[in-house]
Scaffold this active site. Structure first.
Site, PDB file in Angstrom:
ATOM      1  N   VAL A 108      14.862 -28.066 -33.323  1.00 51.85           N
ATOM      2  CA  VAL A 108      14.961 -27.710 -31.917  1.00 51.85           C
ATOM      3  C   VAL A 108      15.477 -26.289 -31.836  1.00 51.85           C
ATOM      4  O   VAL A 108      16.430 -25.925 -32.530  1.00 51.85           O
ATOM      5  CB  VAL A 108      15.920 -28.662 -31.168  1.00 51.85           C
ATOM      6  N   CYS A 109      14.812 -25.473 -31.040  1.00 56.65           N
ATOM      7  CA  CYS A 109      15.306 -24.121 -30.763  1.00 56.65           C
ATOM      8  C   CYS A 109      15.481 -23.355 -32.084  1.00 56.65           C
ATOM      9  O   CYS A 109      14.598 -23.336 -32.929  1.00 56.65           O
ATOM     10  CB  CYS A 109      16.601 -24.241 -29.967  1.00 56.65           C
ATOM     11  N   THR A 110      16.646 -22.745 -32.263  1.00 57.29           N
ATOM     12  CA  THR A 110      16.887 -21.916 -33.442  1.00 57.29           C
ATOM     13  C   THR A 110      17.140 -22.720 -34.706  1.00 57.29           C
ATOM     14  O   THR A 110      17.353 -22.138 -35.774  1.00 57.29           O
ATOM     15  CB  THR A 110      18.085 -20.980 -33.185  1.00 57.29           C
ATOM     16  N   THR A 128      10.250 -21.041 -31.901  1.00 54.19           N
ATOM     17  CA  THR A 128      11.694 -21.114 -31.732  1.00 54.19           C
ATOM     18  C   THR A 128      11.999 -20.572 -30.346  1.00 54.19           C
ATOM     19  O   THR A 128      11.074 -20.240 -29.589  1.00 54.19           O
ATOM     20  CB  THR A 128      12.418 -20.299 -32.831  1.00 54.19           C
TER      21      THR A 128
END
Length: 348
Positions: A108-110, A128
């Site tokens: 998830v995300c970074t 990202t």
């Protein structure tokens, strides 16, 4: 299969919403009938309590390095601590090890930084948070970074964009595991407006705020989105804004990085995509309502923005909802029942 074990990996500086979007969605899925149910485990190095971006602390339920259970899905959270996490070679090594045990691996995300450091994204397309995409591409040139989509699936590995994309990614997993009806029930449970397709841009103009303080751009873009069926030619927009066509174009290129005409075309395409997914309106009616005028204009816009004609776009969306799954589960269950999961405890 008695249960689907989901291992959620965090570290100091994890974004709390990443954890919450995943675990709350799985809890609701269990309450309304996921079978087999999910069991989620929040793990950190050493089983230590972590401090999230928001300064809240979350207690771990397992140590990453000692986790050896049969594993369905490995999920690595993002957060401002992602760079330090990727520098922890012990954590990275165990993520690499756990990936070999899991049916699915995701970030998830970074959290994509940790997967990239583990070599799991080599020669893969990945996404990202849009603010960190350039950094990820620079540090890992063997990863094909695409900052646009909400999430990307390549084989058994998925990456997602910023923060609440964790919800979209988890809903896609629930749909894959249990069908669209259950996924829709979960979306209703978390009061999500709709389940966004992974290919939708992270910074959709209907949910984003321009990083511009320019009043002309803000007022003009708001007018465009609110009047898609009107004449939105650049001369008309310039008159409404009280500036010259040349000045309006210069402002849009500076603050939106598109000409007014390009912005209008994209706004109409996004609105048409939503109508095609959520209504039974004929394609010709969708074209008229969104200001395209003709179905051919709509078709050309869809080929540009979605790489498929509108009829195929709708067919693909409908194919994801089997006829036997059109009934949404009994939502009364959302208010009661115990989840089959071990909950992480948060303390201020």
């Amino acid at each position: 299969m008695r249960e689907r074990v989901i291992l959620v990996v965090g570290y100091d500086g994890t974004e709390l919403l990443d954890i919450g979007c995943i675990t709350s969605s799985l809890a609701i899925a269990n309450r309304i009938g996921a079978n087999p149910p999910y069991r989620w485990v929040f793990a950190t190095m050493g089983g230590n309590t972590i401090t999230c971006d928001s300064a809240l602390q979350v207690h771990s339920q397992a140590a990453v390095e000692r986790f050896n259970e049969p594993l369905d899905t490995l999920l690595v959270c993002g957060g401002l601590g992602h760079a330090r996490a990727a520098e922890n070679q012990l954590l990275v090594g165990h993520v690499r090890r756990l990936a070999t045990l899991a049916r699915r691996v995701a970030s998830v995300c970074t959290g994509a930084t940790v997967l990239a450091e583990a070599g799991l994204l080599t020669n893969r397309r990945a996404t990202t948070h849009w603010q960190f995409a350039e950094e990820l591409a620079r540090k890992y040139p063997d990863v094909r970074v695409d900052p646009e989509p909400i999430y990307i699936r390549e084989g058994n590995i998925a990456t997602s964009g910023g923060v609440t994309s964790a919800l979209d990614l988890t809903l896609s997993f629930i749909e894959e595991d249990h069908g669209m009806a259950l996924a829709r029930g979960v979306a209703l449970g978390v009061v999500a407006y709709l389940q966004r397709p992974g290919a939708q841009a992270q910074m959709s103009m209907f949910v984003s705020r321009h990083s511009s303080d320019d009043l002309v751009v803000r007022r003009t873009s708001n007018h465009i989105i609110s009047h898609l069926g009107d004449d939105l030619s650049t001369p008309v927009l310039a008159r409404l804004a009280g500036v010259s066509e040349r000045h309006l174009s210069r402002l849009f290129l500076t603050y939106v990085h598109e000409t007014p005409a390009q912005y209008v075309r994209r706004a109409r395409a996004e609105a048409a995509a939503h109508l095609l997914r959520s209504t039974a309106l004929p394609v010709s009616a969708v074209a008229r309502r969104c200001g395209f005028g003709t179905t051919e204009s709509l078709r050309q816009a869809f080929l540009t923005h979605y790489s498929v004609p509108p009829s195929k776009y709708r067919a693909q969306a409908e194919a994801r909802i089997p006829a036997a799954e059109t009934r949404i589960p009994d939502l009364v269950a959302l208010r009661g029942g115990a989840a089959t999961g071990t909950h992480a405890r948060s303390t201020a």
